[in-house]
Write a protein that holds these residues in place. Structure first.
Motif, PDB file in Angstrom:
ATOM      1  N   UNK A   1       0.844  -1.200   0.000  1.00 48.72           N
ATOM      2  CA  UNK A   1       0.000   0.000   0.000  1.00 48.72           C
ATOM      3  C   UNK A   1       0.879   1.251   0.000  1.00 48.72           C
ATOM      4  N   UNK A   2       0.663   2.111  -0.982  1.00 48.05           N
ATOM      5  CA  UNK A   2       1.408   3.364  -1.021  1.00 48.05           C
ATOM      6  C   UNK A   2       0.507   4.493  -0.532  1.00 48.05           C
ATOM      7  N   UNK A   3       1.119   5.487   0.065  1.00 51.25           N
ATOM      8  CA  UNK A   3       0.387   6.652   0.550  1.00 51.25           C
ATOM      9  C   UNK A   3       0.680   7.837  -0.357  1.00 51.25           C
ATOM     10  N   UNK A   4      -0.401   8.408  -0.898  1.00 52.21           N
ATOM     11  CA  UNK A   4      -0.297   9.552  -1.795  1.00 52.21           C
ATOM     12  C   UNK A   4      -0.931  10.740  -1.083  1.00 52.21           C
ATOM     13  N   UNK A   5      -0.122  11.747  -0.812  1.00 48.68           N
ATOM     14  CA  UNK A   5      -0.604  12.938  -0.119  1.00 48.68           C
ATOM     15  C   UNK A   5      -0.975  14.008  -1.136  1.00 48.68           C
ATOM     16  N   UNK A   6      -2.199  14.486  -1.061  1.00 46.18           N
ATOM     17  CA  UNK A   6      -2.626  15.598  -1.896  1.00 46.18           C
ATOM     18  C   UNK A   6      -2.390  16.874  -1.103  1.00 46.18           C
ATOM     19  N   UNK A   7      -1.403  17.659  -1.532  1.00 47.87           N
ATOM     20  CA  UNK A   7      -0.998  18.874  -0.812  1.00 47.87           C
ATOM     21  C   UNK A   7      -1.284  20.083  -1.682  1.00 47.87           C
ATOM     22  N   UNK A   8      -2.488  20.614  -1.551  1.00 42.47           N
ATOM     23  CA  UNK A   8      -2.902  21.805  -2.294  1.00 42.47           C
ATOM     24  C   UNK A   8      -3.975  22.493  -1.465  1.00 42.47           C
ATOM     25  N   UNK A   9      -4.486  23.606  -1.949  1.00 41.79           N
ATOM     26  CA  UNK A   9      -5.534  24.305  -1.219  1.00 41.79           C
ATOM     27  C   UNK A   9      -6.794  23.450  -1.145  1.00 41.79           C
ATOM     28  N   UNK A  10      -7.580  23.593  -0.079  1.00 39.97           N
ATOM     29  CA  UNK A  10      -8.739  22.711   0.131  1.00 39.97           C
ATOM     30  C   UNK A  10      -9.724  22.676  -1.031  1.00 39.97           C
ATOM     31  N   UNK A  11      -9.940  23.804  -1.709  1.00 37.93           N
ATOM     32  CA  UNK A  11     -10.919  23.794  -2.790  1.00 37.93           C
ATOM     33  C   UNK A  11     -10.453  22.938  -3.962  1.00 37.93           C
ATOM     34  N   UNK A  12      -9.169  22.727  -4.094  1.00 33.13           N
ATOM     35  CA  UNK A  12      -8.675  21.877  -5.172  1.00 33.13           C
ATOM     36  C   UNK A  12      -8.932  20.399  -4.898  1.00 33.13           C
ATOM     37  N   UNK A  13      -8.980  20.046  -3.637  1.00 32.17           N
ATOM     38  CA  UNK A  13      -9.268  18.647  -3.282  1.00 32.17           C
ATOM     39  C   UNK A  13     -10.637  18.235  -3.800  1.00 32.17           C
TER      40      UNK A  13
END
Length: 310
Positions: A1-13
């Motif tokens: 299992x790999x962990x992918x972190x989405x690091x951007x402003x909340x509205x982009x999520x």
């Protein structure tokens, strides 16, 4: 299992979550896509430079940082980032959007459309524009975006000259490079399109001396980066008539301050950084492909040259 972190402003999520999950599902990898995680557990960071992640040192397991923006000037100098950094090259979305915007504005200036769209005096001047092959266009920057825009304009019949720091060969485009090549590329150009990255070497590359090389009354189109242009020199060239019009999509300060002279100048068109943008569906596929490559021990694509700055 790999962990992918989405690091951007909340509205982009909200825009990226589903497209990223679909794209990652297609890789067949087991993954956990999250917006929060213990740094030492993160394998990949899907990144926007305006996110809260600015210190990469805690991410000791990270294999790559995958930028969501085409521009990397706000992250490439971060000394804490030591793992591979990939910029966004999205030919399906980002590139196509830029080709459409640049082509539209080149044709606008070539055809003199403004005089007919805004004509309060009802002037009747039955004079057609020259054909495209009589309108030399120069593009500064022959990366993916510049090459694609140049080839589209060449297909429309424009004689296109492109300039880059290093030597390039691109079908349909006269390619020049180096300092001598820059002067040659600018000399006599009637429409200039700027698609260079923002680096110390490109700061104010369009200055008074280089504006003087263009054909009198030339149009400038800048969807690249604001610092490419010396603003004061451009305003002086507009006032003298050396430059007939400037269509500017990017600026040194954004949003462009309300009191900036560009807003009030009759021969400047300001657009709010909309020439092109990253599209979540296609960009997610680019990100997922790099993650697949990382897990398969294949080379990452679109890696940034830290020395060059892009």
């Amino acid at each position: 299992m790999i962990t992918v972190l989405f690091a951007a402003l909340p509205d982009r999520w909200a825009e990226y979550e589903e497209p990223l999950r679909r794209a990652l599902d297609d890789t067949g990898l087991a993954y956990d896509l999250v917006t929060e995680a213990a740094p030492e557990t993160v394998d990949y960071i899907v990144y926007a430079p305006n996110s809260k992640v600015q210190d990469f040192r805690p991410y000791t397991k990270a294999k790559a940082v995958l930028n969501l923006w085409a521009g990397v000037e706000n992250v490439v100098k971060n000394d804490t980032l030591t793992v591979p950094l990939a910029r966004m090259v999205d030919e399906e979305g980002l590139t196509q959007g830029m080709v459409e915007w640049v082509t539209g504005h080149v044709l606008r200036h070539h055809l003199g459309m403004d005089a007919h769209i805004v004509n309060p005096d009802h002037d009747w001047v039955p004079k057609a524009a020259p054909l495209a092959f009589d309108r030399p266009v120069t593009i500064l920057g022959l990366g993916v975006l510049g090459a694609a825009c140049g080839q589209m304009l060449a297909r429309l019949g424009f004689p296109v000259t492109g300039w880059s720091r290093s030597e390039k060969r691109i079908d349909g485009i006269r390619c020049l490079h180096g300092d001598d090549g820059l002067a040659e590329a600018l000399t006599g150009a009637q429409i200039l399109v700027l698609l260079l990255p923002n680096t110390p070497a490109t700061e104010s590359v369009v200055n008074a001396d280089r504006l003087a090389l263009l054909a009198p009354g030339a149009a400038i189109i800048n969807p690249g980066r604001g610092p490419l242009i010396d603003d004061d020199a451009l305003l002086a060239a507009l006032d003298s008539g050396q430059i007939g019009h400037a269509t500017l999509d990017v600026f040194r300060v954004e949003p462009l301050p309300q009191d900036h002279p560009f807003w009030a100048h009759p021969n400047v068109t300001v657009t709010p950084h909309i020439a092109s943008e990253t599209r979540p569906d296609s960009a997610s596929r680019v990100v997922a492909e790099n993650i697949r490559r990382g897990e398969a021990n294949e080379p990452f694509v679109h890696l940034v040259d830290r020395a060059a700055g892009y």
